[in-house]
Design a protein around this motif. Structure first.
Motif, PDB file in Angstrom:
ATOM      1  N   LEU A 215       0.810  -1.220   0.000  1.00  0.00           N
ATOM      2  CA  LEU A 215       0.000   0.000   0.000  1.00  0.00           C
ATOM      3  C   LEU A 215       0.850   1.280   0.000  1.00  0.00           C
ATOM      4  O   LEU A 215       1.796   1.407   0.773  1.00  0.00           O
ATOM      5  N   ARG A 216       0.487   2.193  -0.895  1.00  0.00           N
ATOM      6  CA  ARG A 216       1.003   3.577  -0.848  1.00  0.00           C
ATOM      7  C   ARG A 216      -0.164   4.490  -1.210  1.00  0.00           C
ATOM      8  O   ARG A 216      -0.739   4.352  -2.292  1.00  0.00           O
TER       9      ARG A 216
ATOM     10  N   VAL B  20      -5.287   6.459  -3.473  1.00  0.00           N
ATOM     11  CA  VAL B  20      -4.502   5.219  -3.379  1.00  0.00           C
ATOM     12  C   VAL B  20      -3.705   5.068  -4.675  1.00  0.00           C
ATOM     13  O   VAL B  20      -4.271   5.080  -5.767  1.00  0.00           O
ATOM     14  N   VAL B  21      -2.389   4.947  -4.555  1.00  0.00           N
ATOM     15  CA  VAL B  21      -1.536   4.836  -5.745  1.00  0.00           C
ATOM     16  C   VAL B  21      -1.191   3.368  -6.016  1.00  0.00           C
ATOM     17  O   VAL B  21      -1.306   2.891  -7.138  1.00  0.00           O
ATOM     18  N   ASP B  22      -0.763   2.660  -4.963  1.00  0.00           N
ATOM     19  CA  ASP B  22      -0.484   1.215  -5.105  1.00  0.00           C
ATOM     20  C   ASP B  22      -1.200   0.473  -3.980  1.00  0.00           C
ATOM     21  O   ASP B  22      -1.447   1.031  -2.906  1.00  0.00           O
ATOM     22  N   GLY B  23      -1.482  -0.813  -4.227  1.00  0.00           N
ATOM     23  CA  GLY B  23      -2.067  -1.650  -3.176  1.00  0.00           C
ATOM     24  C   GLY B  23      -3.523  -1.322  -2.926  1.00  0.00           C
ATOM     25  O   GLY B  23      -4.214  -0.734  -3.753  1.00  0.00           O
ATOM     26  N   ARG B  24      -3.984  -1.730  -1.728  1.00  0.00           N
ATOM     27  CA  ARG B  24      -5.372  -1.442  -1.345  1.00  0.00           C
ATOM     28  C   ARG B  24      -5.440  -1.262   0.158  1.00  0.00           C
ATOM     29  O   ARG B  24      -4.560  -1.729   0.885  1.00  0.00           O
ATOM     30  N   VAL B  25      -6.489  -0.596   0.627  1.00  0.00           N
ATOM     31  CA  VAL B  25      -6.649  -0.396   2.067  1.00  0.00           C
ATOM     32  C   VAL B  25      -8.079  -0.774   2.444  1.00  0.00           C
ATOM     33  O   VAL B  25      -9.026  -0.451   1.744  1.00  0.00           O
TER      34      VAL B  25
ATOM     35  N   LEU C 114     -10.556   0.343  -0.674  1.00  0.00           N
ATOM     36  CA  LEU C 114     -10.139   1.326  -1.686  1.00  0.00           C
ATOM     37  C   LEU C 114      -8.887   0.750  -2.337  1.00  0.00           C
ATOM     38  O   LEU C 114      -7.918   0.432  -1.649  1.00  0.00           O
ATOM     39  N   ALA C 115      -8.920   0.620  -3.663  1.00  0.00           N
ATOM     40  CA  ALA C 115      -7.794  -0.005  -4.364  1.00  0.00           C
ATOM     41  C   ALA C 115      -7.046   1.036  -5.192  1.00  0.00           C
ATOM     42  O   ALA C 115      -7.466   2.184  -5.303  1.00  0.00           O
ATOM     43  N   ALA C 116      -5.914   0.602  -5.790  1.00  0.00           N
ATOM     44  CA  ALA C 116      -5.057   1.498  -6.577  1.00  0.00           C
ATOM     45  C   ALA C 116      -5.883   2.317  -7.573  1.00  0.00           C
ATOM     46  O   ALA C 116      -6.726   1.784  -8.280  1.00  0.00           O
ATOM     47  N   GLY C 117      -5.627   3.626  -7.595  1.00  0.00           N
ATOM     48  CA  GLY C 117      -6.323   4.513  -8.534  1.00  0.00           C
ATOM     49  C   GLY C 117      -7.528   5.206  -7.952  1.00  0.00           C
ATOM     50  O   GLY C 117      -8.021   6.184  -8.490  1.00  0.00           O
TER      51      GLY C 117
ATOM     52  N   GLY D 227       0.248  15.573   2.020  1.00  0.00           N
ATOM     53  CA  GLY D 227       1.428  15.285   1.196  1.00  0.00           C
ATOM     54  C   GLY D 227       2.197  14.067   1.682  1.00  0.00           C
ATOM     55  O   GLY D 227       3.086  13.562   1.002  1.00  0.00           O
ATOM     56  N   ASP D 228       1.834  13.547   2.874  1.00  0.00           N
ATOM     57  CA  ASP D 228       2.514  12.369   3.410  1.00  0.00           C
ATOM     58  C   ASP D 228       1.976  11.102   2.721  1.00  0.00           C
ATOM     59  O   ASP D 228       0.924  11.114   2.088  1.00  0.00           O
ATOM     60  N   THR D 229       2.729  10.014   2.851  1.00  0.00           N
ATOM     61  CA  THR D 229       2.332   8.738   2.254  1.00  0.00           C
ATOM     62  C   THR D 229       1.856   7.786   3.350  1.00  0.00           C
ATOM     63  O   THR D 229       2.544   7.601   4.352  1.00  0.00           O
ATOM     64  N   ILE D 230       0.668   7.193   3.153  1.00  0.00           N
ATOM     65  CA  ILE D 230       0.165   6.163   4.075  1.00  0.00           C
ATOM     66  C   ILE D 230       0.641   4.810   3.568  1.00  0.00           C
ATOM     67  O   ILE D 230       0.555   4.533   2.363  1.00  0.00           O
TER      68      ILE D 230
END
Length: 480
Positions: free
Chosen positions: A194-195, A215-220, A253-256, A274-277
């Motif tokens: 996840l990112r 969400v840019v990569d992965g899923r949450v 929530l998945a990538a994109g 601006g931080d990355t989770i």
């Protein structure tokens, strides 16, 4: 949940008052996101202040489901942005969460100063640009001339420019089809760790800080433990979901995808914009490129009229700073006013809005000191000093040199008013950079101006000199 190939993330950008929020209203109406009963003008502008002034101050994100002409259903994530020069930072944040933009231009006014600034931001972010000419229903619309301006500016062919009337709902389907056809789907891999980028956040007194994420990569999903790149804290996710008019919970929530996340985050400082989770169990090694740190330009003191409300002002500034990361503040004391804060703002409108929000949302009564800028003072001996409060200036005999902030100002105005603008800029210690005719009637002028000269009555004087026909925008250049 649609596959990433059927997601489109886009922002709407324009000069102030060119009809961004009205166009957003029509898109929401046409996609059925907002029912007839919930519909009102500027539906995304939730703040009372935004509705009263008729301007967008905060960006707003919302998801829409749209069935296109090809029969497929797409998820369109719209991020509506402010148009005023002081809120350019909000615009740059929204662009980091999008792949394309609708560049809206008023059919009567044509290209204006803030149109260009926002366009340059979109080009910097490498976004797909869809030009839209709005207000074609106006009797003084100059559709041919404005089309020609856009063709010259963007290097596009005429067929790529959409002509709409957001007020009457004319050609809104063309805009939706263009978003589906021309904005690229988000890149990103749902199978990677996840990112997610925090592009905004708000504080809820029952659920803690609620970050809005892309969400840019992965899923949450709920139950997952997440961490942040900027702090060591970890939290368990309780809810994720999409941003409709309110918050609509979903399973994941998945990538994109764009949405929100609830994890009982108590510390406001943990959800830094601006931080990355990341996933606490399988941390990604590379953070996402965040936002460039924004530097305040105008400084003023804020003091509570009642001394015992100092702690309330501190808490209010902390909560306001959560979703306005361009606001800076530090404690200061004054022999006349007592305890307060020295606050940094992006400009005069930003200062006004912050003061009004503190007074309304937190029920504070405030006194504001005269605004000024930050100077770089180089003493004869020793290191450079940053002085934004006149009382801290060293004695004249100890100062080697002083540098002040200069901005590059861009004016777009009818050619008949050139003389008045040049005279005003020369009076304000400006240095002429260039002058170009956009068409037979309008001219673009650039000047380097000291920021201290434009933070007081410059806009009022400009309005008088041009009868309100000039548009003005500026960006920081350097200290000199």
């Amino acid at each position: 949940m649609p596959p990433a190939g059927r997601i489109r993330n886009f922002a709407i950008i324009a000069h102030i008052d060119h009809g961004k929020s009205t166009l957003a209203d029509r898109l929401l109406e046409r996609t059925g996101t907002v029912g007839v009963r919930e519909m009102r003008a500027q539906v995304l502008d939730a703040m009372d202040l935004e509705r009263e002034r008729g301007i967008t101050i905060k960006m707003h994100a919302i998801s829409m489901a749209y069935t296109a002409a090809d029969g497929e259903t797409y998820e369109l994530n719209l991020i509506d942005t402010p148009g005023h020069v002081d809120f350019t930072y909000e615009v740059s944040r929204s662009m980091a969460a999008a792949e394309g933009v609708l560049l809206v231009v008023d059919a009567a006014q044509g290209i204006e100063a803030q149109t260009l600034s926002n366009l340059f931001l979109a080009l910097e972010n490498d976004l797909e640009i869809i030009p839209v000419i709005n207000k074609i229903d106006l009797p003084n619309a100059r559709l041919d001339l404005v089309t020609e301006e856009l063709v010259k500016l963007l290097g596009v062919v005429e067929d790529e420019i959409l002509a709409v009337s957001a007020k009457l709902g004319t050609n809104i389907d063309d805009v939706l089809e263009a978003i589906v056809a021309r904005v690229p789907p988000p890149a990103g891999d749902p199978s990677r760790p996840l990112r997610a980028l925090i592009f905004d956040s708000q504080f809820d007194k029952y659920r803690g800080a609620v970050p809005y994420i892309r969400v840019v990569d992965g899923r949450v999903s709920p139950g997952m433990r997440i961490g942040f790149f900027a702090s060591d804290a970890t939290y368990e996710v309780q809810e994720v979901g999409r941003l409709r008019l309110g918050m609509q919970p979903s399973e994941t929530l998945a990538a994109g995808e764009v949405g929100y996340l609830v994890a009982s985050i108590k510390r406001v400082a943990d959800t830094k914009v601006g931080d990355t989770i990341v996933d606490a169990a399988a941390r990604a090694t590379e953070p996402l490129p965040g936002y460039r740190e924004v530097h305040p330009m105008v400084f003023a003191g804020l003091y509570p009229t009642e001394a015992d409300r100092y702690a309330d002002l501190r808490d209010a500034l902390e909560k306001l700073g959560l979703n306005d990361s361009s606001l800076t503040y530090e404690p200061e004391t004054s022999s006349a006013l007592g305890f307060g804060f020295r606050c940094g703002f992006l400009g005069m409108l930003h200062r006004e809005i912050v003061q009004e929000r503190l007074e309304r949302e937190f029920d504070l009564d405030l006194i504001t000191t005269v605004p000024n800028v930050e100077y770089h003072v180089y003493p004869e001996h020793g290191e450079m000093l940053l002085i934004e409060n006149p009382s801290r200036m060293p004695n004249a005999g100890e100062i080697g040199r002083i540098e002040e902030p200069f901005v590059r100002g861009r004016f777009i105005l009818p050619a008949t008013y050139i003389g008045g603008v040049l005279k005003l800029c020369e009076e304000r210690r400006g240095k002429h950079v260039k002058m170009e005719y956009i068409d037979a009637e309008r001219v673009e002028i650039e000047y380097d101006l000291p920021l201290a000269e434009i933070i007081t009555d410059f806009f009022d004087r400009l309005k008088s000199a041009t009868r309100g026909y000039a548009s003005f925008d500026y960006e920081f250049r350097e200290y000199r």
